[in-house]
Structure formats: structure tokens, C-alpha cells
Design an enzyme around this catalytic site. Structure first.
Site, PDB file in Angstrom:
ATOM      1  N   SER A 124       1.014  -1.459  -0.087  1.00 58.00           N
ATOM      2  CA  SER A 124      -0.410  -0.101   0.125  1.00 58.00           C
ATOM      3  C   SER A 124       0.687   1.454   0.313  1.00 58.00           C
ATOM      4  O   SER A 124       2.276   1.624   0.582  1.00 58.00           O
ATOM      5  CB  SER A 124      -0.405   0.365   1.233  1.00 58.00           C
ATOM      6  OG  SER A 124      -1.398   0.962   1.781  1.00 58.00           O
ATOM      7  N   TYR A 148      -2.029  -1.370  10.950  1.00 56.00           N
ATOM      8  CA  TYR A 148      -2.284  -1.869   9.356  1.00 56.00           C
ATOM      9  C   TYR A 148      -0.837  -1.055   8.470  1.00 56.00           C
ATOM     10  O   TYR A 148      -0.229  -2.445   7.563  1.00 56.00           O
ATOM     11  CB  TYR A 148      -3.110  -1.072   8.777  1.00 56.00           C
ATOM     12  CG  TYR A 148      -3.045  -1.339   7.294  1.00 56.00           C
ATOM     13  CD1 TYR A 148      -3.460  -2.505   6.911  1.00 56.00           C
ATOM     14  CD2 TYR A 148      -3.329  -0.217   6.158  1.00 56.00           C
ATOM     15  CE1 TYR A 148      -3.692  -2.883   5.733  1.00 56.00           C
ATOM     16  CE2 TYR A 148      -3.572  -0.212   4.985  1.00 56.00           C
ATOM     17  CZ  TYR A 148      -3.670  -1.848   4.783  1.00 56.00           C
ATOM     18  OH  TYR A 148      -3.522  -2.185   3.791  1.00 56.00           O
ATOM     19  N   LYS A 152       1.988  -4.000   6.340  1.00 53.13           N
ATOM     20  CA  LYS A 152       2.207  -3.583   4.799  1.00 53.13           C
ATOM     21  C   LYS A 152       3.796  -3.441   4.405  1.00 53.13           C
ATOM     22  O   LYS A 152       4.352  -4.214   4.081  1.00 53.13           O
ATOM     23  CB  LYS A 152       1.589  -3.048   4.245  1.00 53.13           C
ATOM     24  CG  LYS A 152       0.174  -2.557   3.746  1.00 53.13           C
ATOM     25  CD  LYS A 152       0.282  -4.228   3.406  1.00 53.13           C
ATOM     26  CE  LYS A 152      -1.876  -4.705   3.440  1.00 53.13           C
ATOM     27  NZ  LYS A 152      -1.879  -6.312   2.784  1.00 53.13           N
TER      28      LYS A 152
HETATM   29  P1  NAD Z   1     -11.350  -6.877   1.145  1.00 54.64           P
HETATM   30  O1  NAD Z   1     -11.556  -6.816   2.314  1.00 54.64           O
HETATM   31  O2  NAD Z   1     -11.833  -6.675   0.391  1.00 54.64           O
HETATM   32  O3  NAD Z   1     -10.192  -7.977   0.561  1.00 54.64           O
HETATM   33  C1  NAD Z   1      -9.515  -8.924   1.258  1.00 54.64           C
HETATM   34  C2  NAD Z   1     -10.091 -10.728   1.352  1.00 54.64           C
HETATM   35  O4  NAD Z   1      -9.552 -11.386   2.050  1.00 54.64           O
HETATM   36  C3  NAD Z   1     -11.356 -10.225   2.340  1.00 54.64           C
HETATM   37  O5  NAD Z   1     -12.297 -11.157   0.971  1.00 54.64           O
HETATM   38  C4  NAD Z   1     -11.480 -11.394   3.062  1.00 54.64           C
HETATM   39  O6  NAD Z   1     -12.530 -12.299   3.467  1.00 54.64           O
HETATM   40  C5  NAD Z   1     -10.267 -11.681   2.858  1.00 54.64           C
HETATM   41  N1  NAD Z   1      -9.406 -11.981   4.279  1.00 54.64           N
HETATM   42  C6  NAD Z   1      -8.934 -11.672   4.675  1.00 54.64           C
HETATM   43  N2  NAD Z   1      -7.552 -12.019   6.138  1.00 54.64           N
HETATM   44  C7  NAD Z   1      -8.031 -13.459   5.645  1.00 54.64           C
HETATM   45  C8  NAD Z   1      -7.515 -14.659   5.617  1.00 54.64           C
HETATM   46  N3  NAD Z   1      -6.552 -14.869   6.879  1.00 54.64           N
HETATM   47  N4  NAD Z   1      -7.441 -15.842   5.152  1.00 54.64           N
HETATM   48  C9  NAD Z   1      -8.660 -16.100   4.249  1.00 54.64           C
HETATM   49  N5  NAD Z   1      -9.073 -15.306   3.495  1.00 54.64           N
HETATM   50  C10 NAD Z   1      -8.564 -13.734   4.194  1.00 54.64           C
HETATM   51  O7  NAD Z   1      -9.792  -5.665   0.698  1.00 54.64           O
HETATM   52  P2  NAD Z   1      -9.726  -5.424  -0.589  1.00 54.64           P
HETATM   53  O8  NAD Z   1      -9.871  -3.591  -0.126  1.00 54.64           O
HETATM   54  O9  NAD Z   1      -9.375  -6.509  -1.886  1.00 54.64           O
HETATM   55  O10 NAD Z   1      -8.094  -5.687  -0.526  1.00 54.64           O
HETATM   56  C11 NAD Z   1      -7.178  -6.582  -1.267  1.00 54.64           C
HETATM   57  C12 NAD Z   1      -5.712  -6.193  -0.154  1.00 54.64           C
HETATM   58  O11 NAD Z   1      -4.775  -5.162  -0.478  1.00 54.64           O
HETATM   59  C13 NAD Z   1      -5.240  -5.815   1.234  1.00 54.64           C
HETATM   60  O12 NAD Z   1      -4.094  -6.592   1.469  1.00 54.64           O
HETATM   61  C14 NAD Z   1      -5.525  -4.761   1.886  1.00 54.64           C
HETATM   62  O13 NAD Z   1      -4.616  -4.371   3.116  1.00 54.64           O
HETATM   63  C15 NAD Z   1      -4.880  -4.266   0.556  1.00 54.64           C
HETATM   64  N6  NAD Z   1      -4.957  -2.825   0.117  1.00 54.64           N
HETATM   65  C16 NAD Z   1      -6.048  -2.264  -0.282  1.00 54.64           C
HETATM   66  C17 NAD Z   1      -6.097  -1.380  -0.300  1.00 54.64           C
HETATM   67  C18 NAD Z   1      -8.025  -0.955  -0.758  1.00 54.64           C
HETATM   68  O14 NAD Z   1      -8.136   0.905  -0.528  1.00 54.64           O
HETATM   69  N7  NAD Z   1      -8.461  -0.770  -0.910  1.00 54.64           N
HETATM   70  C19 NAD Z   1      -5.116  -0.172  -0.511  1.00 54.64           C
HETATM   71  C20 NAD Z   1      -3.986  -0.204  -0.298  1.00 54.64           C
HETATM   72  C21 NAD Z   1      -3.836  -2.383  -0.172  1.00 54.64           C
HETATM   73  C1  UD1 Z   2      -7.138   5.227   3.798  1.00 55.01           C
HETATM   74  C2  UD1 Z   2      -5.769   4.906   5.148  1.00 55.01           C
HETATM   75  C3  UD1 Z   2      -4.469   4.493   4.030  1.00 55.01           C
HETATM   76  C4  UD1 Z   2      -5.508   3.011   2.979  1.00 55.01           C
HETATM   77  C5  UD1 Z   2      -6.223   3.629   1.925  1.00 55.01           C
HETATM   78  C6  UD1 Z   2      -6.540   2.696   1.097  1.00 55.01           C
HETATM   79  C7  UD1 Z   2      -6.269   6.329   6.497  1.00 55.01           C
HETATM   80  C8  UD1 Z   2      -5.621   7.246   7.388  1.00 55.01           C
HETATM   81  N1  UD1 Z   2      -5.543   6.119   5.784  1.00 55.01           N
HETATM   82  O1  UD1 Z   2      -5.822   7.089   3.040  1.00 55.01           O
HETATM   83  O2  UD1 Z   2      -3.619   3.584   5.202  1.00 55.01           O
HETATM   84  O3  UD1 Z   2      -4.080   2.263   2.655  1.00 55.01           O
HETATM   85  O4  UD1 Z   2      -6.884   4.554   3.300  1.00 55.01           O
HETATM   86  O5  UD1 Z   2      -7.127   1.531   2.180  1.00 55.01           O
HETATM   87  O6  UD1 Z   2      -7.381   5.455   6.931  1.00 55.01           O
HETATM   88  N2  UD1 Z   2     -12.155  11.970   3.319  1.00 55.01           N
HETATM   89  C9  UD1 Z   2     -13.050  12.514   3.455  1.00 55.01           C
HETATM   90  N3  UD1 Z   2     -14.212  12.101   4.429  1.00 55.01           N
HETATM   91  C10 UD1 Z   2     -14.569  11.031   4.356  1.00 55.01           C
HETATM   92  C11 UD1 Z   2     -13.590   9.826   4.209  1.00 55.01           C
HETATM   93  C12 UD1 Z   2     -12.301  10.463   3.633  1.00 55.01           C
HETATM   94  O7  UD1 Z   2     -13.080  13.517   3.775  1.00 55.01           O
HETATM   95  O8  UD1 Z   2     -15.402  10.502   5.473  1.00 55.01           O
HETATM   96  C13 UD1 Z   2     -11.160  12.342   2.977  1.00 55.01           C
HETATM   97  C14 UD1 Z   2      -9.680  12.097   3.488  1.00 55.01           C
HETATM   98  O9  UD1 Z   2      -9.380  13.336   5.035  1.00 55.01           O
HETATM   99  C15 UD1 Z   2      -9.130  11.777   2.660  1.00 55.01           C
HETATM  100  C16 UD1 Z   2      -9.271  11.280   1.378  1.00 55.01           C
HETATM  101  O10 UD1 Z   2     -10.838  11.900   2.039  1.00 55.01           O
HETATM  102  O11 UD1 Z   2      -7.911  13.217   2.036  1.00 55.01           O
HETATM  103  C17 UD1 Z   2      -8.895  10.110   1.099  1.00 55.01           C
HETATM  104  O12 UD1 Z   2      -9.142   9.336   1.985  1.00 55.01           O
HETATM  105  P1  UD1 Z   2      -9.703   7.398   2.130  1.00 55.01           P
HETATM  106  O13 UD1 Z   2     -10.420   7.162   1.061  1.00 55.01           O
HETATM  107  O14 UD1 Z   2      -9.866   7.283   3.939  1.00 55.01           O
HETATM  108  O15 UD1 Z   2      -8.033   7.149   2.076  1.00 55.01           O
HETATM  109  P2  UD1 Z   2      -6.595   7.775   2.784  1.00 55.01           P
HETATM  110  O16 UD1 Z   2      -7.402   8.671   3.649  1.00 55.01           O
HETATM  111  O17 UD1 Z   2      -6.029   7.718   1.615  1.00 55.01           O
END
Ligand code: NAD
Ligand code: UD1
Length: 335
Positions: A124, A148, A152
Site C-alpha cells: 500500500s 495496518y 504492509k
Molecule cells: P477486502 O477486505 O475487500 O479483501 C480481502 C479479502 O481477504 C476478504 O475477502 C477477506 O475475507 C479475506 N481475508 C482476510 N483475511 C483472511 C485470511 N486470514 N484467510 C483468508 N482470507 C482472508 O480488501 P481489498 O480492498 O480487496 O484489499 C485487498 C488487499 O489489498 C489487502 O491486503 C489490502 O490491505 C490491500 N490494499 C487495499 C487497499 C484499498 O484501498 N482497498 C489499498 C492498499 C492495499
Molecule cells: C486510507 C488509509 C490508508 C489506506 C487507504 C486505502 C487512513 C488514515 N489511511 O487512506 O492507510 O491505505 O485508506 O485503504 O485511514 N475523507 C473525507 N471524508 C471521509 C473519508 C475520507 O474527507 O468520510 C478524505 C480523507 O481525509 C482523504 C481522502 O478523503 O483526504 C481519502 O480518504 P480515504 O478514502 O480514507 O483514503 P486515505 O486516507 O488516502
């Protein structure tokens, strides 16, 4: 030969599964449904017209995971399974370290035992911490501010150390920026439990009438309109980045690190405006105080992924808004 997708029932995993199946890959999905629902599997089949094996298995269950490798010819793994809420990780650090770190260790151990040494790991942009100035390049110093993020950063370190110990491994560490949007069919999308932490699901829930208004967290940042700036990336573009990363690890050994982002920073108010224009639906909002831990601006330099993976994003912010809205309005209660 199959690609194993851990967490394939989740938001990014489900979209990546669709892209892999459409590209002709065989896949096997493992998920424990801790943050997803079984219905997503039907939708993946419906969208692709293809079947795949699914195991309701926890990655922490070494024997069950090993069985998956015994029963299938796995060539590479995309490891999405993990917990992902920053706030929750501060409240429950033991759960986060246990699930995310132990999950990496058990998966890597089982992979090595079955001589599968190709992995794409979901990292991330959070690993860039609070102190770097955007656009962010992959070589910047890393740090984190919450459990969290630490899982990562430690995950990246674990896979780097595994490669040092055994040069047969081929590892891609993908640093995602802010994934939003949904498959253009509106059949799969993000389905958060409870009150969304992230902005796009919050906006769509306001738009659909489930929540009254958006709280904009601060308008006094040093950005073009004072609200936070982020690199929003369409989840289908992100999914396609995984295909490129899989191709890459098939042909090389070593550890490769890539930012997956658009390289463009949009503010919260830009996002609201684009959402309203793309959908014709108003999003009432109020300015509230800053959210602790937020930074002013975070966006990628995606040049390395273009050069080495021949990947770049194709979808616009309006596409992201339109597709998020289609998913939310067609599935107001999620799956
Ligand atoms: P998500 O929660 O929708 O998907 C993760 C999936 O993993 C879920 O279906 C959950 O049930 C499963 N899971 C969790 N722990 C498990 C375990 N121990 N065994 C088996 N399954 C398990 O999340 P996502 O948004 O699809 O994210 C996927 C990956 O990307 C994650 O590792 C997350 O940290 C990373 N990531 C997400 C974002 C984001 O904004 N969505 C940003 C950066 C990184
Ligand atoms: C958040 C996480 C980051 C993670 C990413 C993707 C935090 C501090 N950071 O990032 O670690 O990798 O999600 O899952 O939680 N905002 C509003 N109102 C809201 C929600 C968000 O104004 O209700 C603003 C935030 O201040 C930010 C932007 O929208 O400026 C995006 O927020 P968000 O979607 O939560 O993502 P990140 O903060 O970038």
C-alpha cells in the site's frame, strides 16, 4: 497450471479474478469471508462465463492451505488476503499483526514446501508514511503510522528476506494508491461492512440516501482547494496491473516493487464535483475537522510500472465515479 488468489472474494481480489479469467488463466480462490460474501463468487462466474475452484479456507490454517496446494497445480500466488482498516488496526493491533503477518509467514512456508516461489503481494502507499513529498517514487524511505501500515511494511520486508535466503523466488510488491470504482457491469464492487472509512463508499452511500451528508475532513491543507489530495485509481485498472505483475514474475527472479496509481492527485472536493457531474446526483457535504493521521497530499509517480510492466491506467475519475455509482445504485444493500 493455476494462479492461487488469496482473498479473491474481496474488493480488489474479485476484480482481479475477473480479469485473470477473461485473459484465459485458470484460478483457484481461497477466502475465509471475514470481509466478503459468497455471492461474489457467483457474480465472478456470471461475468466471465467461467468456472474456478474455491476453498473456504483461512490462510492461517496451514494444513488446509497445504491441501489446496496438494490438490491443484499452482504456479503463482496473488496474496490479497488481509485486514485493511487503519482505525480498526489501531484498536485491535494483535488481530492485525496476527492475521496479516502470520498469514504471510504461513503462506510463504506452504508455498516453499510445494516449491511454488512466485508471488504478488498487496502492499500500500501507506508505506511511504507522512514525510515524503508527492509524487512518490518506489525508492523513497519508508515508514508507517499505524499497525495496518506496519503489517504492509513488514510484509514487504518478509518477502525481501525470503528472496535473500533463496534466489529462486520471484516476488512483486505492489503499492496501491486509492482504489475506487467497480466493474462497469455494476455486478461486483466494494461492499464495506458498517460505516465506510474510505471516501468513495461513503459518497455513494450519501448519494443513495443511506447517509445524510459527507464529512469533508479538513479544508485547511496546503492543497489547491484546502482538502486532501489522493491518487484515485479505478479498481479495474488496478486489477489489470496484477496481470502485468503476474507476467513479470513468470519470466524473472528477484523482488520487484511497483507503485500502482494514476500519477494524478485529486482533492476531496474534486471528487465530489466529478461524482455529481458523472452521475447527476447531488452529494451534500459539510467541512469538519481534520482526521488524525491524514496527510495533505499523496500521489504516485507511476513511471516504473509503465517502463517495466508496460502498464498504465486508462480510466478517468469520471469513469471511477460512474462505475462506483452503478454498483451502489444497483446493489443498495451490497451483495
Ligand atoms: P477486502 O477486505 O475487500 O479483501 C480481502 C479479502 O481477504 C476478504 O475477502 C477477506 O475475507 C479475506 N481475508 C482476510 N483475511 C483472511 C485470511 N486470514 N484467510 C483468508 N482470507 C482472508 O480488501 P481489498 O480492498 O480487496 O484489499 C485487498 C488487499 O489489498 C489487502 O491486503 C489490502 O490491505 C490491500 N490494499 C487495499 C487497499 C484499498 O484501498 N482497498 C489499498 C492498499 C492495499
Ligand atoms: C486510507 C488509509 C490508508 C489506506 C487507504 C486505502 C487512513 C488514515 N489511511 O487512506 O492507510 O491505505 O485508506 O485503504 O485511514 N475523507 C473525507 N471524508 C471521509 C473519508 C475520507 O474527507 O468520510 C478524505 C480523507 O481525509 C482523504 C481522502 O478523503 O483526504 C481519502 O480518504 P480515504 O478514502 O480514507 O483514503 P486515505 O486516507 O488516502
Amino acid at each position: 497450471m493455476s494462479i492461487l488468489i488469496t482473498g479473491g472474494a474481496g474488493y480488489i481480489g474479485s476484480h482481479t479474478s475477473v480479469e485473470l479469467l477473461n485473459a484465459g488463466y485458470d484460478i483457484v480462490i481461497v477466502d475465509n469471508f471475514s470481509n466478503s460474501k459468497p455471492e461474489v463468487l457467483n457474480r465472478i462466474k456470471e461475468l466471465t462465463g467461467k468456472g474456478f475452484k474455491f476453498y473456504e479456507v483461512d490462510v492461517l490454517d496451514k494444513d488446509a492451505l497445504s491441501q489446496v496446494f496438494s490438490e491443484n497445480h499452482i504456479e503463482a500466488v496473488i496474496h490479497f488476503a488481509g485486514l485493511k482498516s487503519v482505525g480498526e488496526s489501531v484498536a485491535m493491533p494483535i488481530n492485525y499483526y496476527y492475521n496479516n503477518i502470520t498469514g504471510n509467514l504461513i503462506l510463504a512456508e506452504v508455498m516453499a514446501k510445494h516449491n511454488v516461489k512466485k508471488i504478488v503481494f498487496s502492499s500500500s502507499a501507506t508505506v511511504y508514511g507522512m514525510n515524503n513529498i508527492s509524487p512518490l517514487t518506489e525508492d523513497l524511505p519508508l515508514s508507517t503510522t499505524n499497525p495496518y501500515g506496519s503489517t504492509k511494511l513488514m510484509g514487504e520486508q518478509i518477502f525481501q528476506d525470503i528472496y535473500v535466503s533463496d534466489n529462486e523466488w520471484s516476488i512483486a510488491l505492489l503499492r496501491y494508491f486509492n482504489p475506487i470504482g467497480a466493474h462497469e457491469s455494476g455486478r461486483i464492487g466494494e461492499d464495506p461492512k458498517g460505516i465506510p472509512n474510505n471516501i468513495m463508499p461513503y459518497i455513494t452511500q450519501v448519494a443513495v440516501g443511506k447517509r445524510e451528508k459527507l464529512n469533508v475532513f479538513g479544508d485547511d491543507y496546503d492543497t489547491h482547494d484546502g482538502t486532501g489530495v489522493r491518487d484515485y485509481i479505478h479498481v479495474v485498472d488496478l486489477a489489470k496491473g496484477h496481470l502485468k505483475a503476474v507476467e513479470k514474475i513468470m519470466g524473472t527472479k528477484g523482488v520487484k516493487i511497483y507503485n500502482l496509481g494514476t500519477g494524478i492527485g485529486y482533492s476531496v472536493l474534486d471528487l465530489v464535483k466529478n461524482f455529481e457531474e458523472a452521475t447527476g446526483v447531488k452529494v451534500p457535504y459539510v467541512i469538519t475537522k481534520r482526521r488524525p493521521g491524514d496527510i495533505a497530499a499523496c500521489f504516485s509517480d507511476p513511471t516504473k510500472a509503465l517502463k517495466e510492466l508496460n502498464w498504465k491506467t486508462e480510466k478517468t475519475l469520471k469513469d471511477m465515479c460512474k462505475d462506483s455509482w452503478k454498483w451502489q445504485s444497483n446493489n443498495p444493500k451490497g451483495y
